[in-house]
Design an enzyme around this catalytic site. Structure first.
Site, PDB file in Angstrom:
ATOM      1  CG  ASN A  55      -3.670  -2.551   6.833  1.00 30.59           C
ATOM      2  OD1 ASN A  55      -3.509  -2.127   5.688  1.00 30.59           O
ATOM      3  ND2 ASN A  55      -4.720  -3.255   7.184  1.00 30.59           N
ATOM      4  CD  GLU A  58      -8.596  -8.819  -3.900  1.00 39.02           C
ATOM      5  OE1 GLU A  58      -9.342  -8.304  -3.049  1.00 39.02           O
ATOM      6  OE2 GLU A  58      -7.505  -9.346  -3.608  1.00 39.02           O
ATOM      7  CE1 TYR A  64      -9.441  -2.898   0.051  1.00 37.38           C
ATOM      8  CE2 TYR A  64      -8.540  -0.898  -0.913  1.00 37.38           C
ATOM      9  CZ  TYR A  64      -8.374  -2.065  -0.185  1.00 37.38           C
ATOM     10  OH  TYR A  64      -7.136  -2.388   0.326  1.00 37.38           O
ATOM     11  CE  LYS A  98      -3.906  -2.295   2.278  1.00 39.00           C
ATOM     12  NZ  LYS A  98      -4.915  -2.216   3.371  1.00 39.00           N
ATOM     13  CG  HIS A 124      -5.177  -6.145  -0.528  1.00 41.05           C
ATOM     14  ND1 HIS A 124      -6.420  -6.099   0.061  1.00 41.05           N
ATOM     15  CD2 HIS A 124      -5.282  -7.039  -1.556  1.00 41.05           C
ATOM     16  CE1 HIS A 124      -7.238  -6.917  -0.596  1.00 41.05           C
ATOM     17  NE2 HIS A 124      -6.571  -7.494  -1.585  1.00 41.05           N
TER      18      HIS A 124
HETATM   19  P1  GDP Z   1      -7.931  -7.000   5.232  1.00 43.24           P
HETATM   20  O1  GDP Z   1      -8.532  -8.099   4.382  1.00 43.24           O
HETATM   21  O2  GDP Z   1      -7.142  -7.504   6.399  1.00 43.24           O
HETATM   22  O3  GDP Z   1      -7.161  -5.988   4.420  1.00 43.24           O
HETATM   23  O4  GDP Z   1      -9.155  -6.212   5.906  1.00 43.24           O
HETATM   24  P2  GDP Z   1     -10.605  -5.750   5.371  1.00 43.24           P
HETATM   25  O5  GDP Z   1     -10.937  -6.403   4.068  1.00 43.24           O
HETATM   26  O6  GDP Z   1     -11.568  -5.920   6.497  1.00 43.24           O
HETATM   27  O7  GDP Z   1     -10.436  -4.175   5.162  1.00 43.24           O
HETATM   28  C1  GDP Z   1      -9.803  -3.666   4.021  1.00 43.24           C
HETATM   29  C2  GDP Z   1      -8.907  -2.541   4.438  1.00 43.24           C
HETATM   30  O8  GDP Z   1      -9.710  -1.477   4.948  1.00 43.24           O
HETATM   31  C3  GDP Z   1      -7.933  -2.857   5.566  1.00 43.24           C
HETATM   32  O9  GDP Z   1      -6.757  -3.508   5.153  1.00 43.24           O
HETATM   33  C4  GDP Z   1      -7.638  -1.463   6.105  1.00 43.24           C
HETATM   34  O10 GDP Z   1      -6.701  -0.765   5.276  1.00 43.24           O
HETATM   35  C5  GDP Z   1      -9.004  -0.795   5.983  1.00 43.24           C
HETATM   36  N1  GDP Z   1      -9.801  -0.901   7.213  1.00 43.24           N
HETATM   37  C6  GDP Z   1     -10.334  -2.020   7.776  1.00 43.24           C
HETATM   38  N2  GDP Z   1     -11.022  -1.732   8.896  1.00 43.24           N
HETATM   39  C7  GDP Z   1     -10.929  -0.389   9.046  1.00 43.24           C
HETATM   40  C8  GDP Z   1     -11.443   0.537  10.020  1.00 43.24           C
HETATM   41  O11 GDP Z   1     -12.119   0.171  10.975  1.00 43.24           O
HETATM   42  N3  GDP Z   1     -11.123   1.860   9.832  1.00 43.24           N
HETATM   43  C9  GDP Z   1     -10.398   2.294   8.770  1.00 43.24           C
HETATM   44  N4  GDP Z   1     -10.134   3.620   8.668  1.00 43.24           N
HETATM   45  N5  GDP Z   1      -9.897   1.468   7.843  1.00 43.24           N
HETATM   46  C10 GDP Z   1     -10.150   0.127   7.977  1.00 43.24           C
END
Ligand code: GDP
Length: 138
Positions: free
Chosen positions: A112, A126, A49, A9, A115
């Protein structure tokens, strides 16, 4: 053999840890079969997304993902999807296991660093979102 999509990222690229992430893929036998650097625009990030479009953090997430260049890769290996998610660590770095990329480098639940696809269906979507068949090494 399984394939998964990986993204370093904008925070990871900006902080100069592309090499550190790639090293962790290579030592874990995840083979890079496609790779490119690009800067997403809003439409590209929102499409990627789309499953999160009802989430409160959608605009913030897509703004972040368009804030700078990313490195997009396709990784291949045995159980690549699960294996790479283990190497990444939990979404929230505070809950991530020791030695994972997110535990070691993430600064925020959103910023974080990496991805990774979460299922075979997501991986197929994807991978084809970013790469055509001529860009994938067979
Ligand atoms: P991943 O599969 O571990 O990447 O997690 P998810 O699919 O749940 O979320 C996608 C991305 O959205 C995450 O990697 C974070 O960058 C972001 N994200 C997830 N949860 C949160 C949140 O509660 N707040 C914010 N600001 N970003 C989030």
């Amino acid at each position: 053999m399984e394939r998964t999509l990986s993204i370093i990222k904008p925070d990871g690229v900006a902080r100069g840890i592309i090499g550190e992430v790639i090293k962790r893929l290579e030592i874990n036998n995840l083979k890079i079969v496609a790779m490119k650097m690009l800067k997403m625009d809003t439409a590209l990030a929102q499409g990627f997304y789309a499953v999160h479009k009802e989430r409160p953090f959608f605009d913030s997430l897509t703004d972040f993902m368009t804030s700078g260049p990313v490195v997009v890769m396709v990784l291949e290996g045995e159980n690549a999807i699960t294996k790479y998610r283990e190497i990444m660590g939990a979404t929230d770095y505070r809950e991530a296991a020791e030695g994972t990329i997110r535990k070691d480098f993430a600064t925020d639940i959103e910023k974080n660093v990496v991805h990774g696809s979460d299922s075979p269906e997501t991986a197929a979507f994807e991978i084809s979102y970013f790469f055509n068949r001529f860009e994938l090494i067979v």
